[in-house]
Design a protein around this motif. Structure first.
Motif, PDB file in Angstrom:
ATOM      1  N   ARG A  60       0.863  -1.189   0.000  1.00  0.00           N
ATOM      2  CA  ARG A  60       0.000   0.000   0.000  1.00  0.00           C
ATOM      3  C   ARG A  60       0.896   1.235   0.000  1.00  0.00           C
ATOM      4  N   GLU A 161      -9.818   2.776  -2.648  1.00  0.00           N
ATOM      5  CA  GLU A 161     -10.004   1.577  -1.829  1.00  0.00           C
ATOM      6  C   GLU A 161     -11.255   1.703  -0.968  1.00  0.00           C
ATOM      7  N   GLU A 164     -14.056   0.970  -3.271  1.00  0.00           N
ATOM      8  CA  GLU A 164     -14.081  -0.445  -3.638  1.00  0.00           C
ATOM      9  C   GLU A 164     -14.632  -1.311  -2.514  1.00  0.00           C
ATOM     10  N   ARG A 165     -14.242  -0.994  -1.283  1.00  0.00           N
ATOM     11  CA  ARG A 165     -14.693  -1.789  -0.134  1.00  0.00           C
ATOM     12  C   ARG A 165     -16.021  -1.307   0.429  1.00  0.00           C
TER      13      ARG A 165
END
Length: 521
Positions: A60, A161, A164-165
């Motif tokens: 990351r 992210e 996306e989550r």
């Protein structure tokens, strides 16, 4: 990156390092990486015990880890740990170096005994006052479990992210990419969740305790004050609480507590706990009560308090101070989309909705304050109020009406939360004047419609409750059950305020002490 005042504070803390540490940065070509590099460089310049490496291999990016010199990092920050998370950074630096954490030997040994092999990710916002406790807890677990890592992820740093989550509430915790919890959690709660044998061990320990003189159920302002007043009488006092601090932990600005011009909920709770512990009160945290049996119903004349883990505590008197919780809408879609667009804390979750349309349900002080705060973050905020007028203080109403990106809808009954299966897309409300049903497209809904007493566990007991579920008490805080008293927001006392709860807690403790004397127990 760091101003001179912060640098001076940080330099003083770094003098406490027990051994050399390395800041290991994993960078890319982004502007965010430049800021990460600048931060770690500035930190290293403040102490010859701190060095920097820019060859980190964390997947990351950009991020940086903290490690003892010569070791690989287990504590990572994917983002700039400023704001509320600056304390998390300081503690990580110290504790990685070997500086002893300020936790009990019991909890530290429990952490060491977890023997975990795991990777924890916790998504945060830097304005979230609940997030640092979770970040610091996971960092500590990683420090004392060599096969474990913990990563703080600033949602604004990794927006892709977050999308996306489908993360719409913080803190949000993942273990090995599996969601394991969200919202405020203490170190003790997280360790209990990870320790598969903790419930049995805790129940055994509680069952072994001798009877108390005063046992307080609930750890908010009323409960904390009750415990202080009782313990000052020199009698055996205990607190059993699901979460010490209660709802105050979720309160930000407190500006009406006499002699304290301004504080925040977590600090108020910390100060209260220190005060309580000065009197050697037995604090039994993370415990839920399932049943209360009055003194006139037991063979030994003691009040019996049964816990959900199977343990049983006894006391000459009991003070119920279980407080209240946020009232829910109770409409279709609310539970399905909780933490996926339905939220209850604008301070914590507001930054996740930057540039989006949101709604606030409720026109009291908390609702209007939430709308004002959110208007500075989101593209547009719509306040929906059931009544035909706002109930908030006029100064707050004036401020809200002055904001160009706010809309107020009154005489509106929210009827449904809408979503696409993954996240909130809007809500439906009924115009109470015309009966027409309208739809508002939204990404988030913040519910601010008042409180409900935490008295569900009493519904099948002998303790009398009002129609609103509040514990009925008299002027001496006595309930209808022998040996059982009550105080604070869970009772019929009007005006749910911190300062009123503390006064009621004092009254309840004095009444309980008087009861013990007069009953000859």
């Amino acid at each position: 990156m760091l101003d001179q005042n912060i640098k001076a504070q940080l330099k003083a803390y770094l003098e406490r390092l027990e051994s050399p540490v390395e800041l290991v940065a994993s960078l890319d070509e982004s502007d965010k990486a430049i800021k990460i590099k600048e931060l770690v460089t500035e930190i290293a310049e403040l102490s010859d015990q701190v060095t920097v490496r820019l060859d980190g291999q964390n997947v990351r990016r950009p991020s940086f880890g903290i490690a003892k010199a010569g070791e690989e990092p287990r504590v990572y920050f994917a983002g700039l740990p400023m704001g509320h998370e600056f304390t998390s950074l300081i503690l990580a630096l110290l504790q990685v170096s070997g500086y002893a954490p300020k936790v009990s030997d019991e909890i530290l040994n429990q952490i060491k005994g977890l023997n975990l092999k795991a990777n924890f990710d916790v998504f945060v916002s830097l304005t979230c006052h609940n997030c640092p406790d979770v970040v610091q807890a996971l960092n500590l677990i990683a420090i004392y479990n060599p096969n474990t890592t913990a990563t703080m992820i600033d949602g604004s740093f990794f927006q892709d992210e977050v999308e996306e989550r489908k993360i719409m509430a913080v803190p949000m915790v993942f273990q090995n990419n599996q969601h394991i919890g969200q919202g405020r959690m203490t170190l003790e709660e997280i360790v209990a969740k990870l320790d598969t044998h903790s419930v049995e061990k805790e129940a055994e320990k509680l069952n072994a305790k001798e009877a108390f003189d005063v046992l307080v159920v609930g750890g908010g302002p009323a409960g904390g004050t009750s415990a202080i007043y009782a313990a000052r009488k020199g009698i055996n006092t205990g607190i059993v609480a699901e979460r010490f601090g209660g709802q105050v932990m979720d309160t930000m600005d407190i500006e009406n507590f006499t002699t304290v011009q301004r504080t925040v909920g977590p600090q108020f709770t910390s100060d209260m706990e220190k005060h309580v512990r000065e009197y050697n009160v037995d604090i039994m945290n993370l415990q839920r009560v399932s049943q209360i049996i009055g003194a006139d119903q037991t063979e030994n004349g003691l009040v019996s308090v049964e816990l959900e883990n199977g343990a049983k505590l006894e006391s000459k008197s009991v003070i119920l101070s279980t407080g209240a919780r946020w009232r829910e809408l109770n409409v279709p879609g609310e539970k399905e989309y909780r933490t996926r667009g339905v939220a209850y804390c604008p301070h914590c979750d507001g930054p996740l909705f930057k540039g989006k349309h949101v709604a606030v349900i409720g026109g009291g002080n908390s609702g209007v304050e939430a709308a004002i705060d959110l208007a500075g973050i989101v593209e547009h905020v719509t306040l929906i109020e059931f009544s035909d007028h706002l109930l908030a203080d006029q100064v707050l109403q004036d401020k809200l009406h002055s904001l160009p990106n706010s809309t107020v809808i009154m005489s509106a009954q929210t009827t449904e939360v809408l979503g696409d299966g993954a996240q909130v897309t809007g809500l439906k409300y009924k115009d109470r004047t015309t009966e027409a049903v309208h739809t508002v497209e939204l990404a988030g809904i913040f519910v601010q419609i008042g409180l409900l007493p935490n008295t569900d566990f009493l519904k099948n007991s002998a303790v009398e409750l009002s129609k609103r579920g509040e514990i009925v008490i008299n002027e001496r805080n006595e309930t209808n059950v022998k040996g059982v008293f009550a105080a604070g927001d869970c009772t019929t006392v009007p005006y749910k305020q911190i300062i009123i709860a503390t006064g009621e807690g004092a009254k309840a403790a004095l009444s309980a002490f008087d009861y013990i004397i007069r009953s000859g127990n």
